[in-house]
Motif scaffolding. Sequence first.
Motif, mmCIF file in Angstrom:
data_model
loop_
_atom_site.group_PDB
_atom_site.id
_atom_site.type_symbol
_atom_site.label_atom_id
_atom_site.label_comp_id
_atom_site.label_asym_id
_atom_site.label_seq_id
_atom_site.Cartn_x
_atom_site.Cartn_y
_atom_site.Cartn_z
ATOM 1 N N ASN A 1 8.398 24.140 -10.245
ATOM 2 C CA ASN A 1 8.155 24.862 -11.495
ATOM 3 C C ASN A 1 7.532 23.963 -12.554
ATOM 4 N N SER A 2 8.000 22.718 -12.644
ATOM 5 C CA SER A 2 7.400 21.777 -13.604
ATOM 6 C C SER A 2 5.956 21.492 -13.242
ATOM 7 N N PHE B 1 3.506 16.894 -22.833
ATOM 8 C CA PHE B 1 4.837 17.050 -22.258
ATOM 9 C C PHE B 1 4.779 17.023 -20.734
ATOM 10 N N SER B 2 3.727 17.558 -20.138
ATOM 11 C CA SER B 2 3.589 17.528 -18.680
ATOM 12 C C SER B 2 3.506 16.099 -18.173
ATOM 13 N N ALA C 1 -3.495 14.881 -12.454
ATOM 14 C CA ALA C 1 -3.841 13.477 -12.675
ATOM 15 C C ALA C 1 -2.606 12.589 -12.747
ATOM 16 N N THR C 2 -1.558 13.041 -13.418
ATOM 17 C CA THR C 2 -0.371 12.202 -13.576
ATOM 18 C C THR C 2 0.367 12.041 -12.261
ATOM 19 N N LEU D 1 -2.355 21.145 -26.511
ATOM 20 C CA LEU D 1 -2.357 19.695 -26.302
ATOM 21 C C LEU D 1 -0.945 19.146 -26.177
ATOM 22 N N GLU D 2 -0.003 19.671 -26.950
ATOM 23 C CA GLU D 2 1.369 19.205 -26.861
ATOM 24 C C GLU D 2 1.965 19.535 -25.494
ATOM 25 N N THR D 3 1.577 20.676 -24.938
ATOM 26 C CA THR D 3 2.068 21.045 -23.614
ATOM 27 C C THR D 3 1.549 20.092 -22.559
ATOM 28 N N ARG D 4 0.298 19.691 -22.685
ATOM 29 C CA ARG D 4 -0.255 18.734 -21.724
ATOM 30 C C ARG D 4 0.436 17.373 -21.840
#
Length: 471
Positions: A206-207, A288-289, A57-58, A283-286
């Motif tokens: 990778n990101s 950060f993405s 989405a981003t 949720l924190e990982t999302r």
Amino acid sequence: MKLFDWLGITGRPRDAPETKEGLPDIQDSVRSSASTFMFGMADSGERVDEHSSLQIATVYACVRLLSETVAGLPLHLYRYKDGDSKEKATDHPLYKILYRQPNPEMTSFSFRESMTMHLLLWGNAYAQIVRDGKNQIIGLYPLQPQFVEVDRDEQGQIFYVYHAYEDDKAGETGKDYYFKREEILHIPGMGFNGLVGFSPIAMMKNSLGSAIAVEKYGSAFFRNGAQPSGVLEHPGVLKNPERVREAWDIAYGGASNAHKVAVLEEDMHYKAISLPPEDSQFLETRKFSVAEICRIFRVPPHLVQDLEHATFSNIEHQGIDFVQHSITPWVVRWEQGIIKDLLLEEEQDLYFPKFNVDGLLRGDYQSRMNGYAVAFSNGFMSPNEIRRLENLDPIPAEDGGDDYYLNGSYTKLKDAGSAYGVNTEGTPPKEETPDEEEPEETKEQPEEGESEGDRDNQPGENRRKEGRTFS
């Protein structure tokens, strides 16, 4: 075909056709700058390419924001005039193509939107240039960047090979088209050799692969009933464990079955063997993405609806920063690419394209009015120039609409005091001249019985000498 040939490691590119009579011989490939990663696999195990990355989405929001912003900016072709002035070159054939319609099938907006999206995803944007017998451009047609190869011939001249693997022409697929350098509009992104840009998606695989993996994990989490995976323990030996697992999935699998009460028979026990999502910071990982992808495309997070760190005090400056550091590099690439490929050599000193980004920098109504007031009172904007920016009808010239005004109280420092005849450069101060002596007949005569000395001894407010009052 050998493996190294297929991977494009040798001098001839993987997709380049065999040398044929009448076609240039490929000696050196300059596409190494844009080569993609091995099979598109990220370290997370997810396949990442330009198409799959748009499912994030981003990434989709960033690409859409940048491409639509560049496509929506007014693009005009200007002509230099005497005295460092300029005017719109509306009589040039390229003006209509850039501003209105590059070809009969596309508008200027859709053409620039597609080309900018190619730049953001593949690092290169290509368009075929169609010219008439007078060498004037009559059309621009975008080419899919993943099917374009950039190479040099035996003389060292750059040429382009377009592999028409898709049905670009009705009934013609799998053909290779060769174009000279002057037949292609090429806008490269950042690259190692300066000729071909590399794919930002390939560099950031990778990101982006981590982001795809996190989204898949979240989907699987809800698909499996929003419960952590675990094992069913049975005290005995099951004859058909597959049937037990299938029965469990049917009864309690899927988001629609979440939070149901499980009924275990035959002294079975359920034991979770994985960490819950909150412990693994799902949720924190999302989050950060989102920040990571915005960092890749240099987009302020608030423009992709991430308002966590946006405030009223900094959001306006973030918008200005978006124009200066996100949009400006892309429009400069566009402008210089147009000059390089679309203008003839003898025209490059006479014409230039220009995107108008002023609309993106417009403040609120009060800020604009204050700015106009400063510009008007200092004489570098006329009333009609201000009205054009606000889309208002001009004031007739005879009423002063095209005149420039200056605040009359402003004076150069070196001219300070010139109105009083002092401190004027090159002009000596005006010397004071003594008052002329009054004629004898105009002097006051003492009254009868009064001496001249008595008159001088009267109070100061009643004494007058040489036209002055002394206290």
